[in-house]
Every structure is written in C-alpha cells, then in structure tokens.
Scaffold this motif. Structure first.
Motif, short mmCIF file in Angstrom:
data_model
loop_
_atom_site.label_atom_id
_atom_site.label_comp_id
_atom_site.label_asym_id
_atom_site.label_seq_id
_atom_site.Cartn_x
_atom_site.Cartn_y
_atom_site.Cartn_z
N TYR A 438 0.93 -1.15 -0.03
CA TYR A 438 0.00 0.00 -0.16
C TYR A 438 0.75 1.14 0.10
CZ TYR A 438 -4.01 2.99 1.35
OH TYR A 438 -4.75 4.18 1.45
N HIS A 439 1.87 1.29 0.76
CA HIS A 439 2.84 2.51 0.79
C HIS A 439 3.28 2.77 -0.52
CE1 HIS A 439 3.19 2.31 5.61
NE2 HIS A 439 2.31 2.94 5.09
N TYR A 440 4.06 1.85 -1.00
CA TYR A 440 4.58 1.86 -2.53
C TYR A 440 3.88 2.52 -3.41
CZ TYR A 440 9.39 0.18 -1.34
OH TYR A 440 10.68 0.03 -0.63
N ALA A 441 2.51 1.88 -3.34
CA ALA A 441 1.55 2.32 -4.42
C ALA A 441 1.43 4.01 -4.06
CB ALA A 441 0.17 1.71 -4.04
N ILE A 442 1.20 4.22 -2.94
CA ILE A 442 0.90 5.79 -2.52
C ILE A 442 2.26 6.53 -2.92
CG2 ILE A 442 0.84 7.37 -0.76
CD1 ILE A 442 -1.79 5.72 -1.20
N TYR A 443 3.37 6.09 -2.82
CA TYR A 443 4.68 6.71 -3.19
C TYR A 443 4.37 7.03 -4.70
CZ TYR A 443 6.60 4.98 1.15
OH TYR A 443 6.72 4.84 2.48
N TRP A 444 3.94 6.23 -5.50
CA TRP A 444 3.95 6.34 -6.90
C TRP A 444 2.95 7.36 -7.08
CZ3 TRP A 444 6.52 5.08 -11.06
CH2 TRP A 444 7.68 4.42 -11.00
N ALA A 445 1.73 7.40 -6.51
CA ALA A 445 0.88 8.47 -6.46
C ALA A 445 1.42 10.04 -6.30
CB ALA A 445 -0.33 8.35 -5.63
N ILE A 446 2.18 9.89 -5.34
CA ILE A 446 3.05 11.20 -5.04
C ILE A 446 4.09 11.74 -6.28
CG2 ILE A 446 4.82 12.43 -3.55
CD1 ILE A 446 3.81 10.63 -1.12
N PHE A 447 4.75 10.72 -6.84
CA PHE A 447 5.53 10.84 -7.87
C PHE A 447 4.57 11.50 -8.99
CE2 PHE A 447 6.85 9.32 -12.07
CZ PHE A 447 8.08 10.04 -12.22
N PHE A 448 3.46 11.05 -9.25
CA PHE A 448 2.58 11.37 -10.43
C PHE A 448 1.88 12.75 -9.96
CE2 PHE A 448 3.32 7.21 -12.39
CZ PHE A 448 3.43 7.38 -13.40
N GLY A 449 1.93 12.86 -8.90
CA GLY A 449 1.16 14.29 -8.54
C GLY A 449 2.27 15.48 -8.83
N ILE A 450 3.56 15.21 -8.71
CA ILE A 450 4.63 16.07 -9.02
C ILE A 450 4.42 16.33 -10.66
CG2 ILE A 450 7.19 16.47 -9.02
CD1 ILE A 450 7.11 14.98 -6.43
N ILE A 451 4.51 15.39 -11.50
CA ILE A 451 4.66 15.40 -12.86
C ILE A 451 3.11 16.14 -13.21
CG2 ILE A 451 3.87 14.14 -14.81
CD1 ILE A 451 6.85 13.96 -13.68
N CYS A 452 1.97 16.14 -12.62
CA CYS A 452 0.81 16.96 -12.80
C CYS A 452 1.03 18.38 -12.63
CB CYS A 452 -0.38 16.47 -11.99
SG CYS A 452 -1.95 17.10 -12.15
N ALA A 453 1.87 18.70 -11.73
CA ALA A 453 1.93 20.07 -11.23
C ALA A 453 2.90 20.69 -12.36
CB ALA A 453 2.58 20.20 -9.96
N ILE A 454 4.02 19.74 -12.85
CA ILE A 454 4.68 20.49 -14.15
C ILE A 454 3.86 20.61 -15.26
CG2 ILE A 454 6.54 19.72 -15.58
CD1 ILE A 454 7.84 18.25 -13.15
N LEU A 455 2.98 19.77 -15.75
CA LEU A 455 2.24 19.68 -16.77
C LEU A 455 1.19 20.80 -16.60
CD1 LEU A 455 1.67 15.76 -17.57
CD2 LEU A 455 2.94 17.56 -18.90
N SER A 456 0.56 20.94 -15.66
CA SER A 456 -0.33 22.19 -15.38
C SER A 456 0.42 23.50 -15.53
CB SER A 456 -1.02 22.02 -14.09
OG SER A 456 -1.53 20.82 -13.69
N TYR A 457 1.51 23.79 -14.94
CA TYR A 457 2.32 24.86 -15.44
C TYR A 457 2.68 25.17 -16.78
CZ TYR A 457 6.14 28.11 -15.48
OH TYR A 457 7.06 29.33 -15.87
N MET A 458 3.03 24.26 -17.26
CA MET A 458 3.20 24.25 -19.09
C MET A 458 1.95 24.73 -19.67
SD MET A 458 5.71 21.09 -19.34
CE MET A 458 5.86 20.91 -21.05
N SER A 459 0.73 23.92 -19.16
CA SER A 459 -0.41 24.42 -19.87
C SER A 459 -0.84 25.67 -19.71
CB SER A 459 -1.60 23.30 -19.27
OG SER A 459 -2.89 23.68 -19.89
N HIS A 460 -0.74 26.34 -18.51
CA HIS A 460 -1.14 27.78 -18.33
C HIS A 460 -0.05 28.77 -18.98
CE1 HIS A 460 -2.08 31.44 -16.45
NE2 HIS A 460 -0.68 31.52 -15.90
N LYS A 461 1.14 28.18 -19.23
CA LYS A 461 2.19 29.02 -19.75
C LYS A 461 2.08 29.21 -21.41
CE LYS A 461 7.16 29.77 -20.17
NZ LYS A 461 8.56 29.19 -19.95
N ALA A 462 1.45 28.03 -21.76
CA ALA A 462 1.10 28.22 -23.27
C ALA A 462 -0.09 29.01 -23.47
CB ALA A 462 0.81 26.30 -23.59
N TYR A 463 -1.10 28.74 -22.42
CA TYR A 463 -2.31 29.74 -22.80
C TYR A 463 -2.25 31.07 -22.84
CZ TYR A 463 -7.25 31.18 -21.72
OH TYR A 463 -8.46 31.64 -22.01
N LYS A 464 -1.15 31.77 -22.62
CA LYS A 464 -0.94 33.18 -22.55
C LYS A 464 -0.42 33.28 -24.04
CE LYS A 464 0.90 33.97 -17.98
NZ LYS A 464 2.06 34.38 -17.09
#
Length: 471
Positions: A438-464
């Motif tokens: 269970y803990h290792y599955a959660i660790y991967w969720a945290i990793f993909f949360g970080i990836i999401c933050a990066i992609l969200s920033y790139m999306s907003h930057k492109a919107y301008k």
C-alpha cells in the motif's frame, strides 16, 4: 442559437445534463467500496476483482470519442436519453450477476450508457452558458460529481451493511429511468451536421492498443516481464498505437481529432488531467481493501472515512467559479496539486493501527486539492475548443480523464501486488506485507502528483500565447 423559452430553463437543462455525470460517477464509486465483498462472494483476489471496475472504465473510455462525435451530429435529446436507458439496463444486469464473468459483461453494458453521458454532459452545459457563467456551471457539474463520490459510497455502504452488494445498483436503475424521461422533455434538439461518418476501424485499433497496454501493466509481474505473452502484448500495443495514429492523421473523420492537439494548452491540459486522475485513483481501489481487510472496518465505516474527500471536493468545486474571479486558474491548479500531494504524504504514514484523524486529514486534503484543480483545468481545456468541435473536445477530455483512472487502478494494484508478494517472501506477515504494498502504491501517486504540477504549469504558460483562433 436557443429560443427564449429554452434560455429560461437552462438551469433545468444543466441539472438533467449534470445528473448524467453524477450517475456514472456514483456507480463507479459505489462499486469501489463493494469490491472487497464482491471478491469474497466470488472467491477471488483483488487482482481479479478490480476488473469489474477496470473493464467499465476501459469500455467507457474507448467509446467516449464516438459518442462525443455523435453529440455534434445527431439529436442530443435522443442520445442523452438513450445513455440513461442503457446505463439503467446495465445496472439491472449487475444485480443478477452470478459470477465475475457475468458481472464484467453487465458492467460493459453499463459502461456504454455511461460513455454517452460522460462524453456529452460538458458539451451540453458549455453550449448553453457563456463566459464566467460557463466556468460556474462547469464547477457546479464537477461538484455534482463530487456529490456522487460522497453519496455513492454512503448509499453503497449503508445498503451493504443491511443487505448485500447487489442492491447497490438499484439507485442507478431508478435514476437512469427518471433521467431518460427528463432528457426527452427538456434537452433541446441540437444538431450541427446531417452527415455521419465514423472511423470504426480506428476505434477498434484504439481498443486493442488500450487493452493490451492494461494487460501488460497488470500481468507483467505475474507472467514475467520477459515472457512470450508480455512481449507479444507489448508488440501489439506499439503496433496498434502506430496504426491508429497513422490512420487518424490520414482520414477526414477521425476518432481522435489530432488537429486539436496543435494547441499546447489542449495537449498539456489533457495530459495533466490524465496524470491527476492517475494519482487520485491510485487510492480509490486500494483504500477500501485497506480499511476492510487491515483495519477490519465495515463497508459503512469505510464509506464514512471516504466522506471527507467528497465533502471537500464538492465545496471547493462549488466555490471554484467564484475563486477564478479573484485568483488566476494557474494558482488554483497549482494549489490543488500541492494539496493532493500533501494528502498522499499523510496516507504514506498509515499502518495497521486505526488513527481516524490521519485518514480524515488525508482525505480532506486530497478532496480540497481535487476541488481546486479539476474545474479549473476542465474550463481551461474546453475554452480553447472551437464551438463546432466542442463535442469532440469534450469527448477527448473525458477519454483522458478515464484513461487516467484506468492507469491509476491498474498500475497501483500491480505495484501493490508486487511489493506485497515481496514482503511475504521477506518473511512479513499478511498485514505487514499489505501495508508495504500500500505504501509503495502511494509513493507512486505522489510522484505522479509532481508530474501533474509540471504539466499544469506548462499548460497555463502556453495559454498566454494562444487563442481559439490558432485552430
């Protein structure tokens, strides 16, 4: 575009449309809570039980683009009513399932109805609201889905506490029939074109590619990553993905309109949404098993512990429209992602001892983050789609969202199962091995949360740099 009479009842149209998403999400969340009992009833393990959810999302995701395109070509009134009826029929079949195979077949029928509803609800809402009201309406729709997340587990947990898992599908039958009636009565006749062409071979290629990918992910550690079956499935996935892409680029009526992906906003936004749902659904399947198998809680108490997520999700989604007037969408998206990551960090500390506040805080953080993030990214993606392609864009958005769910379920269960088995080999007992997985599955969720933050920033930057004129 609409008559004055239709404009006056637009909030009724909104309710009928949004309830479709509510219905599909309610049933999905209800089944998550019921999986432990279903697995016990059919004498199967979590790897097999999760296919009752996985096949539902697989079929739903595969047909989203078809029904999204139909939304722009045929009567939305009749199409949406049909979605409600098919969903209700599938729910009825679920009640009568005698084993996992019949349950999966019933879920396929239900998924077809859900695909109609989820691919078209945002398009219908977006077509009757403009500007800030559109963002507000989309926020309300997302909030209703959050309410489904709240009411689904609660209704399912309550019914299972006093009866059994089969009864949890009854509300879907009733709501589906009522929804079909009101769809026919209120949703306006909206048809952009009269000719219908659809790439059925392309849809088949996409289904084969997706299914082979899921089998590789879910069975790789059991069959062996270098085994003939896994290597063959990997080749099938790559081959059909290439064939699908080349075909879609060469025809005038593609399943997925890759022209929309010329917009970096659309591309980054959809992939950010996919990764966000990957992170969210990493815990959606595993938490009910953790609560019922490790903590020995009832289905009803498990549902109660999911409640903080749904409440915070609904509240923040409702406030999202107002917050966008004061805070930029990028701020809300960034804040939401940070809250989701913080929630999973708390979840990574749980063990075999029941500490209510840890679970409540973790669920509330993830729910609040989702409420900040999802309406903002949905509005951003839809805002760059031309009106004539809004149905297709809505279908693609829903497809990315649901593929994220598929990957979240499949990969997290695979990670969980691998590390649980590793723990057992190392001499841990059943509970300790479960916690390790269970803990290792959660660790991967945290990793993909970080990836999401990066992609969200790139999306907003492109919107301008972009506007809908770029299409």
């Amino acid at each position: 575009m609409f008559s004055n009479q239709t404009d006056k009842i637009k909030w009724i149209i909104f309710t009928v449309s949004a309830i479709g998403g509510f219905l599909a999400m309610m049933d999905s969340n209800t089944v998550n809570v019921a999986l432990y009992e279903i697995a016990s009833n059919f004498n199967i393990d979590i790897n097999h039980a999760q296919w009752a959810v996985t096949v539902y999302i697989l079929i739903l995701s595969t047909f989203l683009t078809l029904f999204g395109k139909l939304n722009d070509l045929v009567s939305r009134k009749n199409l949406y009513a049909l979605g409600y009826l098919v969903f209700a029929l599938g729910a009825f079949f679920n009640c009568t399932s005698v084993n996992l195979i019949t349950l999966i077949l019933s879920r396929i029928v239900q998924a077809l109805g859900a695909s109609i509803l989820l691919s078209n609800n945002y398009a219908i809402i977006s077509s009757i609201f403009k500007g800030n009201k559109r963002a507000r309406a989309l926020g309300f729709s997302t909030a209703l889905m959050a309410l489904a997340g709240m009411s689904g587990p609660m209704i399912g947990g309550f019914l299972m506490h006093y009866t059994n898992w089969r009864i949890i599908f009854v509300p879907s039958i009733i709501i589906g029939l009522i929804g079909a009636y009101y769809s026919k009565k209120y949703i306006p006749e909206i048809v952009h074109k009269t000719q219908f062409k659809f790439d059925y071979p392309g849809m088949f290629y996409m289904l084969i590619a997706t299914l082979s990918m899921l089998l590789v992910i879910s069975k790789g550690h059991n069959w062996g990553w270098g085994s003939v079956r896994i290597v063959s499935l990997g080749i099938v996935f790559v081959l059909f993905s290439i064939i699908f892409y080349l075909r879609e680029k060469s025809i005038t009526y593609p399943v997925v309109n890759f022209e929309l992906f010329k917009s970096k906003v659309f591309t980054y936004g959809n992939f950010a949404l996919l990764v966000a749902y990957f992170a969210l659904f990493a815990n959606a399947i595993l938490f009910p098993f953790y609560a019922q198998q490790v903590l020995n809680l009832s289905a009803l108490m498990t549902a109660v512990l999911i409640l903080p997520f749904s409440i915070m999700f609904m509240v923040l989604a409702l406030l999202n429209g107002k917050m966008t007037k004061k805070l930029h969408s990028s701020i809300l998206m960034t804040t939401g992602t940070i809250l989701i990551i913080m929630g999973y960090i708390v979840f990574s500390t749980v063990n075999e001892s029941l500490v209510y506040w840890n679970i409540i805080i973790a669920q509330a953080l993830i729910g609040a983050g989702s409420g900040c993030y999802q309406p903002s990214v949905n509005a951003l993606i839809v805002s760059v789609a031309p009106m004539g392609k809004m149905g297709i864009a809505s279908g693609i958005l829903a497809m990315f969202r649901n593929v994220g769910m598929l990957l979240g379920i499949t990969i997290s269960v695979s990670i969980f199962d691998f590390y649980k088995k590793t723990g057992l080999i190392q001499g841990l007992n059943e509970t300790q091995a479960f916690i390790k997985g269970y803990h290792y599955a959660i660790y991967w969720a945290i990793f993909f949360g970080i990836i999401c933050a990066i992609l969200s920033y790139m999306s907003h930057k492109a919107y301008k740099k972009e506007s809908t004129a770029n299409f």
